[in-house]
Design a protein around this motif. Structure first.
Motif, PDB file in Angstrom:
ATOM      1  N   ILE A 425       0.846  -1.206   0.000  1.00  0.00           N
ATOM      2  CA  ILE A 425       0.000   0.000   0.000  1.00  0.00           C
ATOM      3  C   ILE A 425       0.878   1.252   0.000  1.00  0.00           C
ATOM      4  CG2 ILE A 425      -1.782   1.293   1.244  1.00  0.00           C
ATOM      5  CD1 ILE A 425      -2.768  -1.332   0.041  1.00  0.00           C
ATOM      6  N   TRP A 426       1.933   1.242   0.806  1.00  0.00           N
ATOM      7  CA  TRP A 426       2.861   2.382   0.880  1.00  0.00           C
ATOM      8  C   TRP A 426       3.522   2.615  -0.480  1.00  0.00           C
ATOM      9  CZ3 TRP A 426       8.009   3.249  -0.013  1.00  0.00           C
ATOM     10  CH2 TRP A 426       8.567   4.409   0.538  1.00  0.00           C
ATOM     11  N   VAL A 427       3.937   1.547  -1.144  1.00  0.00           N
ATOM     12  CA  VAL A 427       4.612   1.656  -2.450  1.00  0.00           C
ATOM     13  C   VAL A 427       3.646   2.190  -3.503  1.00  0.00           C
ATOM     14  CG1 VAL A 427       5.771   0.379  -4.301  1.00  0.00           C
ATOM     15  CG2 VAL A 427       6.255  -0.186  -1.917  1.00  0.00           C
ATOM     16  N   ILE A 428       2.398   1.718  -3.486  1.00  0.00           N
ATOM     17  CA  ILE A 428       1.400   2.189  -4.455  1.00  0.00           C
ATOM     18  C   ILE A 428       1.165   3.685  -4.291  1.00  0.00           C
ATOM     19  CG2 ILE A 428      -1.037   2.040  -5.123  1.00  0.00           C
ATOM     20  CD1 ILE A 428      -0.854  -0.971  -4.306  1.00  0.00           C
ATOM     21  N   LYS A 429       1.037   4.152  -3.041  1.00  0.00           N
ATOM     22  CA  LYS A 429       0.846   5.593  -2.780  1.00  0.00           C
ATOM     23  C   LYS A 429       2.055   6.395  -3.254  1.00  0.00           C
ATOM     24  CE  LYS A 429      -2.271   5.222   1.213  1.00  0.00           C
ATOM     25  NZ  LYS A 429      -2.388   5.406   2.691  1.00  0.00           N
ATOM     26  N   ALA A 430       3.254   5.844  -3.072  1.00  0.00           N
ATOM     27  CA  ALA A 430       4.474   6.538  -3.506  1.00  0.00           C
ATOM     28  C   ALA A 430       4.525   6.664  -5.029  1.00  0.00           C
ATOM     29  CB  ALA A 430       5.704   5.788  -2.993  1.00  0.00           C
ATOM     30  N   CYS A 431       4.009   5.656  -5.734  1.00  0.00           N
ATOM     31  CA  CYS A 431       4.077   5.644  -7.205  1.00  0.00           C
ATOM     32  C   CYS A 431       2.964   6.436  -7.872  1.00  0.00           C
ATOM     33  CB  CYS A 431       4.012   4.202  -7.710  1.00  0.00           C
ATOM     34  SG  CYS A 431       5.450   3.203  -7.292  1.00  0.00           S
ATOM     35  N   LEU A 432       1.869   6.657  -7.156  1.00  0.00           N
ATOM     36  CA  LEU A 432       0.658   7.208  -7.776  1.00  0.00           C
ATOM     37  C   LEU A 432       0.853   8.558  -8.468  1.00  0.00           C
ATOM     38  CD1 LEU A 432      -2.158   6.139  -8.150  1.00  0.00           C
ATOM     39  CD2 LEU A 432      -2.873   7.362  -6.093  1.00  0.00           C
ATOM     40  N   PRO A 433       1.511   9.567  -7.838  1.00  0.00           N
ATOM     41  CA  PRO A 433       1.670  10.859  -8.540  1.00  0.00           C
ATOM     42  C   PRO A 433       2.437  10.732  -9.844  1.00  0.00           C
ATOM     43  CG  PRO A 433       2.248  11.047  -6.197  1.00  0.00           C
ATOM     44  CD  PRO A 433       2.115   9.589  -6.495  1.00  0.00           C
ATOM     45  N   TRP A 434       3.447   9.868  -9.863  1.00  0.00           N
ATOM     46  CA  TRP A 434       4.265   9.693 -11.064  1.00  0.00           C
ATOM     47  C   TRP A 434       3.533   8.860 -12.115  1.00  0.00           C
ATOM     48  CZ3 TRP A 434       8.201  12.869 -10.565  1.00  0.00           C
ATOM     49  CH2 TRP A 434       8.639  13.200  -9.272  1.00  0.00           C
ATOM     50  N   LEU A 435       2.635   7.998 -11.658  1.00  0.00           N
ATOM     51  CA  LEU A 435       1.841   7.186 -12.580  1.00  0.00           C
ATOM     52  C   LEU A 435       0.941   8.073 -13.437  1.00  0.00           C
ATOM     53  CD1 LEU A 435       1.107   4.315 -13.487  1.00  0.00           C
ATOM     54  CD2 LEU A 435      -0.576   4.228 -11.652  1.00  0.00           C
ATOM     55  N   CYS A 436       0.473   9.196 -12.859  1.00  0.00           N
ATOM     56  CA  CYS A 436      -0.355  10.140 -13.621  1.00  0.00           C
ATOM     57  C   CYS A 436       0.413  10.697 -14.821  1.00  0.00           C
ATOM     58  CB  CYS A 436      -0.814  11.289 -12.717  1.00  0.00           C
ATOM     59  SG  CYS A 436      -1.895  10.741 -11.379  1.00  0.00           S
ATOM     60  N   LEU A 437       1.734  10.910 -14.648  1.00  0.00           N
ATOM     61  CA  LEU A 437       2.563  11.363 -15.772  1.00  0.00           C
ATOM     62  C   LEU A 437       2.587  10.316 -16.885  1.00  0.00           C
ATOM     63  CD1 LEU A 437       5.720  12.922 -14.049  1.00  0.00           C
ATOM     64  CD2 LEU A 437       3.951  14.130 -15.319  1.00  0.00           C
ATOM     65  N   LEU A 438       2.704   9.049 -16.497  1.00  0.00           N
ATOM     66  CA  LEU A 438       2.718   7.968 -17.480  1.00  0.00           C
ATOM     67  C   LEU A 438       1.395   7.905 -18.247  1.00  0.00           C
ATOM     68  CD1 LEU A 438       4.525   4.867 -15.900  1.00  0.00           C
ATOM     69  CD2 LEU A 438       5.114   6.054 -18.002  1.00  0.00           C
ATOM     70  N   LEU A 439       0.286   8.121 -17.548  1.00  0.00           N
ATOM     71  CA  LEU A 439      -1.027   8.094 -18.208  1.00  0.00           C
ATOM     72  C   LEU A 439      -1.144   9.245 -19.213  1.00  0.00           C
ATOM     73  CD1 LEU A 439      -3.252   7.211 -15.126  1.00  0.00           C
ATOM     74  CD2 LEU A 439      -2.911   5.778 -17.145  1.00  0.00           C
ATOM     75  N   GLY A 440      -0.641  10.424 -18.828  1.00  0.00           N
ATOM     76  CA  GLY A 440      -0.623  11.556 -19.762  1.00  0.00           C
ATOM     77  C   GLY A 440       0.259  11.268 -20.967  1.00  0.00           C
ATOM     78  N   PHE A 441       1.386  10.623 -20.709  1.00  0.00           N
ATOM     79  CA  PHE A 441       2.308  10.253 -21.790  1.00  0.00           C
ATOM     80  C   PHE A 441       1.664   9.237 -22.725  1.00  0.00           C
ATOM     81  CE2 PHE A 441       5.917   7.526 -23.229  1.00  0.00           C
ATOM     82  CZ  PHE A 441       6.545   8.469 -24.035  1.00  0.00           C
TER      83      PHE A 441
END
Length: 465
Positions: A425-441
């Protein structure tokens, strides 16, 4: 009825926890027995043909072996030092250097989890010691590690090329600019966050130190030029370049950096030793080390680990090719294509459906398996709608990148959790803001095809095609 039985059997087997390779094989065999005129003998023949008739697949074990040598041989550490000396003096530079190191290691490994493991083990701890939040460091590395399957040479691209019979060389060319662009987007985002949060920077070490670290890292960096230069220049096929990469990976890890193998710890030049004596001694020691490597436990372990990964992946591919054979003989992709075309979906609408399907699949399946199942279905529809097969391949690869970061099967999440010692859960929360960049890409790559197609088309023009 045939489509329903095939896919219900496949997903039913996966839900009860059956390995993906066996689920693919069992669903294929069941469908053949119930609905097809093919004999059981054709199954054995198809399993043999699945790998023997696809020359491109031979590159996969070679790239895996090359990656294993480089991951074990300390290449990552030297690439990180070079990246830190290059951009570490910028605000947030250590995180930017981690992204740069991931890009460089991706270009020599072809594997996303390997990139996260090799770079993250050193960089996450280094960023935390330098005053970066651990969640920030983990999120950056997990996302930058996905570049391992986008920046060529990429094992996932080879799988797509084998499944659709498009050119692996063109796939590698198409992934180069998107990979650099994604890395640059991550670096810009890091710089903005670093300015807002006041994250630290490293002192500039000077051009002399930068040149020295670049020279030390050159052993690993040369592999990028050897592999990509030979492929883009038309000198070698991806398979031939992969074979050279495996041999080079052995020599640079065992003979060059000497982090593993019989020459481990032996210096290139001893105190007070002149250059001629050192050169003769090193030459004799290398000749002695070549036969000794055969029985060296560290070298044997690298070979064994690479063999295990290769056999696992090729077993999945063989069963997936049998699955694709069933799809083709039963005309399932054509039936699905006719149905979708009957809906009147334009190309842009079809690409939305593709992205949604792949993002959902990425939550539950490994990237190679998704490509092997979905590519034979989506490929004929895309070609009928005028979508370039290479462009479709890059869209699928970027979706696979996102799949590496989505639970419950995101491999990068597991690797990052293992490195940090934190829960999922901690790792998923850490990755989430950067994952939004990947979705935009992903949106950018989907609807601006020239980002992917510019380089292969340009090289074709240079070659007179």
């Amino acid at each position: 009825m045939t489509i329903a039985v095939l896919f219900i059997t496949l997903f039913g087997c996966m839900i009860i926890g059956m390995p993906i390779a066996i689920a693919l094989g069992l669903s294929s065999v069941t469908t053949i027995l119930l609905f097809s005129n093919d004999s059981l003998a054709s199954i054995a023949l198809k399993l043999f043909e699945a790998t023997s008739e696809h020359y491109t697949l031979l590159a996969i074990p070679f790239f895996i072996l090359s990656s294993a040598f480089l991951s074990t041989g300390g290449v990552a550490k030297r690439l990180i030092n070079f990246a830190v000396d290059t951009v570490g003096h910028i605000r947030g530079g250590l995180a930017m250097a981690s992204v740069m190191a991931c890009m460089l290691f991706a270009a020599v490994s072809g594997s996303s989890p390997a990139t996260v493991a090799a770079i993250g083990t050193i960089c996450i701890a280094g960023m935390v010691r330098s005053g970066y939040p651990q969640s920030f460091a983990a999120g950056v590395i997990a996302n930058a590690g996905t570049l391992g399957i986008l920046i060529p040479p990429s094992i996932v691209m080879l799988v797509y090329a084998a499944a659709t019979e498009v050119s692996a060389s063109r796939m590698f060319m198409a992934g180069f600019i998107p990979g650099l662009m994604m890395g640059l987007i991550l670096m810009i985002a890091i710089y903005i966050v670093a300015r807002v949060k006041g994250l630290p920077s490293q002192p500039f070490p000077g051009f002399k130190a930068l040149a020295k670290s670049g020279l030390i890292a050159l052993g690993g960096l040369m592999l990028i030029f050897i592999v990509l230069g030979s492929i883009y220049g038309g000198v070698a096929s991806p398979t031939e370049a992969a074979a050279v990469a495996a041999v080079y990976g052995y020599f640079i890890a065992v003979m060059g950096y000497r982090d593993i193998g019989p020459m481990k710890g032996i210096p290139w030049q001893k105190d007070g030793e002149n250059y001629v004596t050192a050169a003769v001694r090193n030459l004799l020691q290398m000749l002695w080390a070549l036969p000794k490597s055969v029985n060296d436990p560290e070298v044997r372990k690298v070979l064994l680990d690479a063999s295990k990964v290769s056999m696992m992946l090729l077993f999945i591919i063989a069963n997936a090719m049998l699955f694709a054979h069933v799809l083709t003989t039963e005309r399932i992709p054509h039936t699905i294509a006719e149905q979708i075309l009957a809906w009147g979906l334009p190309a842009w609408g079809f690409l939305i459906v593709v992205n949604i399907l792949l993002l959902i699949a990425g939550n539950f399946m490994e990237p190679s398996a998704i490509l092997l199942i979905m590519a034979p279905i989506l490929f004929p529809i895309a070609t009928q709608l005028g979508i370039d097969p290479i462009h479709l391949g890059i869209i699928m690869v970027v979706n696979m990148e996102i799949g590496m970061l989505t639970p419950p099967v995101g491999l990068n999440l597991f690797v990052t959790a293992g490195i940090t010692g934190q829960n999922m859960i901690w790792v998923i929360k850490a990755c989430l803001p950067w994952l939004c960049l990947l979705l935009g890409f992903l949106i950018l790559i989907t609807y601006v095809p020239q980002i992917s197609l510019f380089l292969p088309e340009y090289i074709d023009k240079l070659n007179g095609y």
